[in-house]
Design an enzyme around this catalytic site. Structure first.
Site, PDB file in Angstrom:
ATOM      1  N   SER A 187       0.818  -1.214   0.000  1.00  0.00           N
ATOM      2  CA  SER A 187       0.000   0.000   0.000  1.00  0.00           C
ATOM      3  C   SER A 187       0.854   1.268   0.000  1.00  0.00           C
ATOM      4  O   SER A 187       1.994   1.266   0.451  1.00  0.00           O
ATOM      5  CB  SER A 187      -0.946  -0.020   1.202  1.00  0.00           C
ATOM      6  OG  SER A 187      -0.231  -0.257   2.390  1.00  0.00           O
ATOM      7  N   LYS A 212       2.492  -5.391   3.126  1.00  0.00           N
ATOM      8  CA  LYS A 212       3.610  -4.476   3.364  1.00  0.00           C
ATOM      9  C   LYS A 212       3.080  -3.040   3.293  1.00  0.00           C
ATOM     10  O   LYS A 212       2.766  -2.542   2.211  1.00  0.00           O
ATOM     11  CB  LYS A 212       4.715  -4.658   2.309  1.00  0.00           C
ATOM     12  CG  LYS A 212       6.018  -4.020   2.776  1.00  0.00           C
ATOM     13  CD  LYS A 212       6.836  -3.381   1.685  1.00  0.00           C
ATOM     14  CE  LYS A 212       6.505  -1.964   1.407  1.00  0.00           C
ATOM     15  NZ  LYS A 212       6.693  -0.991   2.481  1.00  0.00           N
ATOM     16  N   GLY A 265       0.386   2.364  -5.858  1.00  0.00           N
ATOM     17  CA  GLY A 265       1.596   3.165  -5.674  1.00  0.00           C
ATOM     18  C   GLY A 265       2.079   3.688  -7.013  1.00  0.00           C
ATOM     19  O   GLY A 265       1.286   3.846  -7.947  1.00  0.00           O
ATOM     20  N   SER A 266       3.372   3.922  -7.099  1.00  0.00           N
ATOM     21  CA  SER A 266       3.914   4.564  -8.305  1.00  0.00           C
ATOM     22  C   SER A 266       4.091   3.564  -9.447  1.00  0.00           C
ATOM     23  O   SER A 266       4.196   2.362  -9.238  1.00  0.00           O
ATOM     24  CB  SER A 266       5.263   5.199  -7.971  1.00  0.00           C
ATOM     25  OG  SER A 266       6.172   4.182  -7.609  1.00  0.00           O
ATOM     26  N   VAL A 269       7.478   1.493  -9.229  1.00  0.00           N
ATOM     27  CA  VAL A 269       7.479   0.289  -8.387  1.00  0.00           C
ATOM     28  C   VAL A 269       6.613  -0.807  -9.010  1.00  0.00           C
ATOM     29  O   VAL A 269       7.012  -1.973  -9.076  1.00  0.00           O
ATOM     30  CB  VAL A 269       7.022   0.633  -6.939  1.00  0.00           C
ATOM     31  CG1 VAL A 269       6.864  -0.616  -6.105  1.00  0.00           C
ATOM     32  CG2 VAL A 269       8.015   1.581  -6.279  1.00  0.00           C
ATOM     33  N   GLU A 293      -2.965  -0.225  -9.054  1.00  0.00           N
ATOM     34  CA  GLU A 293      -3.455   1.117  -9.395  1.00  0.00           C
ATOM     35  C   GLU A 293      -2.286   2.069  -9.193  1.00  0.00           C
ATOM     36  O   GLU A 293      -1.654   2.057  -8.137  1.00  0.00           O
ATOM     37  CB  GLU A 293      -4.648   1.506  -8.509  1.00  0.00           C
ATOM     38  CG  GLU A 293      -5.818   0.508  -8.563  1.00  0.00           C
ATOM     39  CD  GLU A 293      -6.367   0.248  -9.963  1.00  0.00           C
ATOM     40  OE1 GLU A 293      -6.268   1.141 -10.822  1.00  0.00           O
ATOM     41  OE2 GLU A 293      -6.867  -0.867 -10.221  1.00  0.00           O
ATOM     42  N   CYS A 327      -3.828  10.444  -5.978  1.00  0.00           N
ATOM     43  CA  CYS A 327      -3.618  10.014  -7.361  1.00  0.00           C
ATOM     44  C   CYS A 327      -4.631  10.693  -8.273  1.00  0.00           C
ATOM     45  O   CYS A 327      -4.396  10.884  -9.450  1.00  0.00           O
ATOM     46  CB  CYS A 327      -3.741   8.506  -7.461  1.00  0.00           C
ATOM     47  SG  CYS A 327      -5.256   7.934  -6.712  1.00  0.00           S
ATOM     48  N   GLU A 425       3.346  13.308 -13.704  1.00  0.00           N
ATOM     49  CA  GLU A 425       2.714  13.299 -12.380  1.00  0.00           C
ATOM     50  C   GLU A 425       3.667  13.952 -11.388  1.00  0.00           C
ATOM     51  O   GLU A 425       4.808  13.512 -11.225  1.00  0.00           O
ATOM     52  CB  GLU A 425       2.415  11.867 -11.916  1.00  0.00           C
ATOM     53  CG  GLU A 425       1.718  11.873 -10.565  1.00  0.00           C
ATOM     54  CD  GLU A 425       1.410  10.484 -10.003  1.00  0.00           C
ATOM     55  OE1 GLU A 425       2.325   9.652  -9.940  1.00  0.00           O
ATOM     56  OE2 GLU A 425       0.246  10.256  -9.623  1.00  0.00           O
TER      57      GLU A 425
HETATM   58  P1  NAD Z   1       5.509   4.166  -4.025  1.00  0.00           P
HETATM   59  O1  NAD Z   1       5.400   3.426  -5.286  1.00  0.00           O
HETATM   60  O2  NAD Z   1       6.743   4.913  -3.738  1.00  0.00           O
HETATM   61  O3  NAD Z   1       5.275   3.164  -2.810  1.00  0.00           O
HETATM   62  C1  NAD Z   1       4.144   2.320  -2.745  1.00  0.00           C
HETATM   63  C2  NAD Z   1       4.471   1.148  -1.848  1.00  0.00           C
HETATM   64  O4  NAD Z   1       5.408   0.317  -2.536  1.00  0.00           O
HETATM   65  C3  NAD Z   1       5.128   1.530  -0.525  1.00  0.00           C
HETATM   66  O5  NAD Z   1       4.639   0.690   0.491  1.00  0.00           O
HETATM   67  C4  NAD Z   1       6.594   1.241  -0.797  1.00  0.00           C
HETATM   68  O6  NAD Z   1       7.340   0.990   0.356  1.00  0.00           O
HETATM   69  C5  NAD Z   1       6.441  -0.007  -1.631  1.00  0.00           C
HETATM   70  N1  NAD Z   1       7.621  -0.468  -2.378  1.00  0.00           N
HETATM   71  C6  NAD Z   1       8.595   0.233  -2.974  1.00  0.00           C
HETATM   72  N2  NAD Z   1       9.466  -0.621  -3.579  1.00  0.00           N
HETATM   73  C7  NAD Z   1       9.008  -1.871  -3.354  1.00  0.00           C
HETATM   74  C8  NAD Z   1       9.439  -3.184  -3.706  1.00  0.00           C
HETATM   75  N3  NAD Z   1      10.522  -3.404  -4.424  1.00  0.00           N
HETATM   76  N4  NAD Z   1       8.698  -4.237  -3.292  1.00  0.00           N
HETATM   77  C9  NAD Z   1       7.592  -4.058  -2.556  1.00  0.00           C
HETATM   78  N5  NAD Z   1       7.138  -2.860  -2.198  1.00  0.00           N
HETATM   79  C10 NAD Z   1       7.830  -1.773  -2.592  1.00  0.00           C
HETATM   80  O7  NAD Z   1       4.216   5.143  -3.944  1.00  0.00           O
HETATM   81  P2  NAD Z   1       3.817   6.181  -2.815  1.00  0.00           P
HETATM   82  O8  NAD Z   1       4.770   7.319  -2.839  1.00  0.00           O
HETATM   83  O9  NAD Z   1       3.566   5.501  -1.510  1.00  0.00           O
HETATM   84  O10 NAD Z   1       2.396   6.642  -3.361  1.00  0.00           O
HETATM   85  C11 NAD Z   1       2.283   7.589  -4.380  1.00  0.00           C
HETATM   86  C12 NAD Z   1       1.972   6.958  -5.705  1.00  0.00           C
HETATM   87  O11 NAD Z   1       0.834   6.116  -5.570  1.00  0.00           O
HETATM   88  C13 NAD Z   1       1.584   7.988  -6.755  1.00  0.00           C
HETATM   89  O12 NAD Z   1       2.170   7.656  -7.984  1.00  0.00           O
HETATM   90  C14 NAD Z   1       0.073   7.876  -6.827  1.00  0.00           C
HETATM   91  O13 NAD Z   1      -0.487   8.290  -8.046  1.00  0.00           O
HETATM   92  C15 NAD Z   1      -0.115   6.420  -6.581  1.00  0.00           C
HETATM   93  N6  NAD Z   1      -1.463   6.150  -6.093  1.00  0.00           N
HETATM   94  C16 NAD Z   1      -2.358   5.638  -6.979  1.00  0.00           C
HETATM   95  C17 NAD Z   1      -3.658   5.402  -6.582  1.00  0.00           C
HETATM   96  C18 NAD Z   1      -4.673   4.837  -7.537  1.00  0.00           C
HETATM   97  O14 NAD Z   1      -5.712   4.374  -7.088  1.00  0.00           O
HETATM   98  N7  NAD Z   1      -4.408   4.858  -8.822  1.00  0.00           N
HETATM   99  C19 NAD Z   1      -4.045   5.709  -5.268  1.00  0.00           C
HETATM  100  C20 NAD Z   1      -3.086   6.219  -4.395  1.00  0.00           C
HETATM  101  C21 NAD Z   1      -1.793   6.436  -4.813  1.00  0.00           C
END
Ligand code: NAD
Length: 545
Positions: A187, A212, A265-266, A269, A293, A327, A425
C-alpha cells in the site's frame, strides 16, 4: 446453522464529522492528538497474530514537524518474510471454510469500531503520521475504510449470485474459491483506507494476505491491524510486514505459492514488480492475479458555458487538498480565454489566501508533503517551470523545509500545453493552467487525451448539455473516473468505483464488486440427475429403410 438465506444488513456510507468550532468531535480529536504526540508507540511486525520485535527499529516522524517522533517500527527481516508465508499458509484452510457472511461480519465489526470507539485514535494517527488535515483524515481513515468494510458483504453477494442456468435434470453451479497460495498487498502512504482495502479485500474473499504498508503510513496501518484483531479476525489471515519493499518482495515474489499482488503506488514500483512476476512465471503454482493502481495526471476542462464560481471552488479542492498528494488530484486545467477574468484570476486570488500549517492548526487548509524526497521532487518541477520560457508562476512557487516539508499551493500558467508540468505526475500542490482560444474548444479534447500516458480521473465543467454529451464521448478513454461539474477527487465506495486504465493501472475498480472478483477462482460444478447409460449416438444406428 447455515440453513438460512439471510444476508448482511445493507451497507450505508459513513457520514464525515465536521469538526466545526464548538463541536464535541473537535474537542475529542484535540485530546487524542495530544495523547498521540506524548505517546511513543512501538510497532511490531505481526505474523500469525503474534507480535515480532525484530530490533531493526526506524522512527516515524510528523512531516509537518520533523522533530516529533510519534512511533518506532520494527522492520521485517528475510526470516520474518518466510515465517509470514508459513503463517498465511497455516491459516488458509480454516479461514476459507468460514461462511462468507461471517467473514464479512468481521469487517462490519471493524467498521463499527472505526466509526465508534477507535475513530479519533485512527484519525489522529493519520493526521500526525501522514500530515492530513482533520477533515482529510476523517474522510479517508474513518469514512472510506468503514465504507469498504461495510460494502464487502453486498459486493460478495453480487458476485456469488452469478450462477449458470440448469436444465431440469442437471444442477449447474459456480463455487467461488479463494486463490491457491497467498496474496501480497502493498500500500501507498497517501490513504489509510487504501491500506485497509488492499489487505482486506482479498482476505474477505477467503484468502490469506501478507501486507507491506508504506513506511509513512505505518502508525495508522498498525492501528488497523489492532482493530482487525479486536473485530475477531483470526491470526495469520492478514500478516503485517513493515520495512523495506525489497526484503518482502525478495522473499514473496519468487515463491511458488505467490497467488496475487494487490498494489497501489507509483508506476516505477509497479513496473518493477511486474517484471519480477514475469521472471517467476513457470515457478508459480497458478498464474498470479496482478492488480495495480498507479499514477495519474488528472485534468479539468472548462467549457465557456461553465459556472465560474463552481470551477474555482472545485479546482481548489481538487488540486490542493492533501497537498495534491492524491492520485486523483487535479493537476492540469484548460480554461477558455473568455473566462480568464472570471475563472483564472479568481482561482489565483483564492489560492493566495490558502494557508499551510501544522495539522493541529485547524485554520490551515494544507499541511506538509510526506517527506524530504517528495519535497525535493516537487520543488524540482516548480524550479524547472520557473526557468522555462513558456511557463509563469501565478501563485505560490515557494517551499520551506526548515520545520516540516511545506510547499505553497502553486499555479503555473503555460503557453505550451505539453510542458513538463502538464504531462508528468508531480504528486504535490501544483496546478498548471493552459488558456485556450474559445474557438478551439473541440481541438482541446484530443490534446487532453494525448498529453499524458495516464487515464485516471478527469473533470468537465459546462452548463451546455450538448457540450457535456460531446465531452463524454470524446474523452471516453482519457479517464477511468470522469466527473461532470465536480472535482476529480473524492470517489466514494459503492458510488464511484475507482481506477483508471493506460499507465494508471489495471483498472480493477476498488469500491466495487469488480475488485473482489479478482480474488476468487470460480469452480463450475455440474451434477447430472439423469445420466445416460448408452454411449452410442442415435445417428450411428444402422439405417433400416
Ligand atoms: P511508491 O510506489 O513509492 O510506494 C508504494 C508502496 O510500494 C510503498 O509501500 C513502498 O514501500 C512499496 N515499495 C517500494 N518498492 C518496493 C518493492 N521493491 N517491493 C515491494 N514494495 C515496494 O508510492 P507512494 O509514494 O507511496 O504513493 C504515491 C503513488 O501512488 C503515486 O504515484 C500515486 O499516483 C499512486 N497512487 C495511486 C492510486 C490509484 O488508485 N491509482 C491511489 C493512491 C496512490
Amino acid at each position: 446453522m447455515n440453513e438460512t438465506i439471510c444476508g448482511l444488513p445493507p451497507p450505508t456510507n459513513a457520514t464525515p464529522l465536521a469538526y466545526a468550532p464548538g463541536s464535541r468531535e473537535r474537542d475529542s480529536i484535540r485530546v487524542e492528538l495530544d495523547r498521540a504526540l506524548a505517546a511513543s508507540v512501538e510497532i511490531p511486525v505481526i505474523i500469525g497474530g503474534k507480535e515480532v520485535y525484530t530490533g531493526r527499529m526506524k522512527p516515524v516522524l510528523c512531516p509537518h514537524d520533523r522533530t516529533k517522533i510519534i512511533a518506532h517500527f520494527h522492520e521485517a527481516r528475510p526470516e520474518d518474510v518466510r515465517d509470514a508465508i508459513e503463517a498465511a499458509s497455516r491459516a488458509k484452510a480454516e479461514w476459507e471454510a468460514v461462511d462468507w457472511r461471517e467473514r464479512a461480519a468481521i469487517f462490519r465489526r471493524a467498521a463499527s469500531l472505526i466509526c465508534g470507539e477507535r475513530r479519533f485514535e485512527l484519525n489522529a494517527a493519520t493526521m500526525l503520521g501522514q500530515s492530513k488535515s482533520v477533515y482529510q483524515a476523517e474522510i479517508d481513515a474513518v469514512c472510506e475504510s468503514a465504507d469498504f468494510f461495510r460494502h464487502y458483504g453486498g459486493f460478495m453477494k453480487h458476485i456469488f449470485e452469478e450462477q449458470p442456468a440448469s436444465l431440469p435434470d442437471e444442477w449447474n453451479r459456480l463455487e467461488y474459491r479463494a486463490l491457491e497460495g497467498f496474496i501480497y498487498a502493498i500500500s501507498p502512504f497517501n490513504f489509510t483506507a487504501i491500506g485497509a482495502n488492499l489487505a482486506a479485500a482479498p482476505a474477505v474473499m477467503g484468502n490469506t494476505v501478507i501486507w507491506k504498508p508504506a513506511t509513512a503510513a505505518v502508525l495508522s496501518n498498525y492501528l488497523l491491524m489492532r482493530i482487525y484483531r479486536e473485530a475477531g479476525l483470526p491470526g495469520g489471515v492478514i500478516n503485517f510486514l513493515p520495512g523495506q519493499g525489497s526484503v518482502t518482495s525478495g522473499g514473496l515474489l519468487p515463491h511458488r505459492d505467490f497467488a496475487g499482488l494487490h498494489f497501489t503506488g507509483s508506476n516505477q514500483v509497479f513496473d518493477s514488480l511486474q517484471r519480477d512476476i514475469a521472471a517467476g512465471l513457470g515457478n508459480y503454482r497458478s498464474y498470479p492475479r496482478v492488480v495495480g493502481e498507479t499514477g495519474g495526471k488528472d485534468f479539468a476542462l472548462v467549457h465557456p458555458s461553465a459556472d465560474p464560481e463552481v470551477v474555482v471552488a472545485q479546482a481548489i479542492r481538487g488540486a490542493f487538498e492533501y497537498q495534491g498528494q492524491k492520485c486523483s488530484a487535479l493537476s492540469r486545467i484548460y480554461i477558455p480565454a473568455s473566462m480568464k477574468a472570471s475563472v483564472l484570476d479568481r482561482l489565483v486570488e483564492e489560492t493566495r489566501t490558502i494557508r499551510t500549517g501544522d495539522v493541529r492548526d485547524f485554520g490551515a487548509f494544507m499541511n506538509a508533503v510526506i517527506d524530504g524526497a517528495a519535497y525535493e521532487s516537487i520543488m524540482g518541477y516548480i524550479e524547472r517551470a520557473k526557468a522555462s520560457a513558456s511557463c509563469r508562476i501565478l501563485a505560490g512557487g515557494k517551499g520551506d523545509s526548515s520545520v516540516g516539508w511545506f510547499i505553497e499551493p502553486t499555479i503555473i500558467l503555460t503557453e505550451d500545453p505539453r510542458a513538463e508540468s502538464m504531462s508528468s505526475e508531480i504528486f504535490g500542490p501544483v496546478l498548471t493552467v493552459h488558456v485556450y482560444d474559445d474557438s478551439r474548444a473541440e481541438e482541446i479534447f484530443d490534446l487532453i487525451d494525448s498529453t499524458s500516458p495516464y487515464a485516471l480521473t478527469g473533470a468537465f465543467f459546462a452548463r451546455d448539455r450538448k457540450a457535456i454529451e460531446l465531452a463524454q464521448a470524446r474523452l471516453r478513454n482519457a479517464a477511468g473516473n470522469f466527473y461532470i461539474n465536480d472535482k476529480p477527487t473524492g470517489a466514494i465506495v459503492g458510488r464511484q468505483p475507482f481506477g483508471g486504465a493506460r499507465r494508471s493501472g489495471s483498472n480493477d475498480k476498488s469500491g466495487a464488486s469488480l475488485n473482489l472478483l479478482r480474488w476468487t477462482s470460480p469452480r463450475a460444478v455440474k451434477e447430472n440427475f439423469a445420466p445416460l447409460r448408452e454411449w452410442r449416438y442415435p445417428y450411428m444406428r444402422p439405417e433400416t429403410d
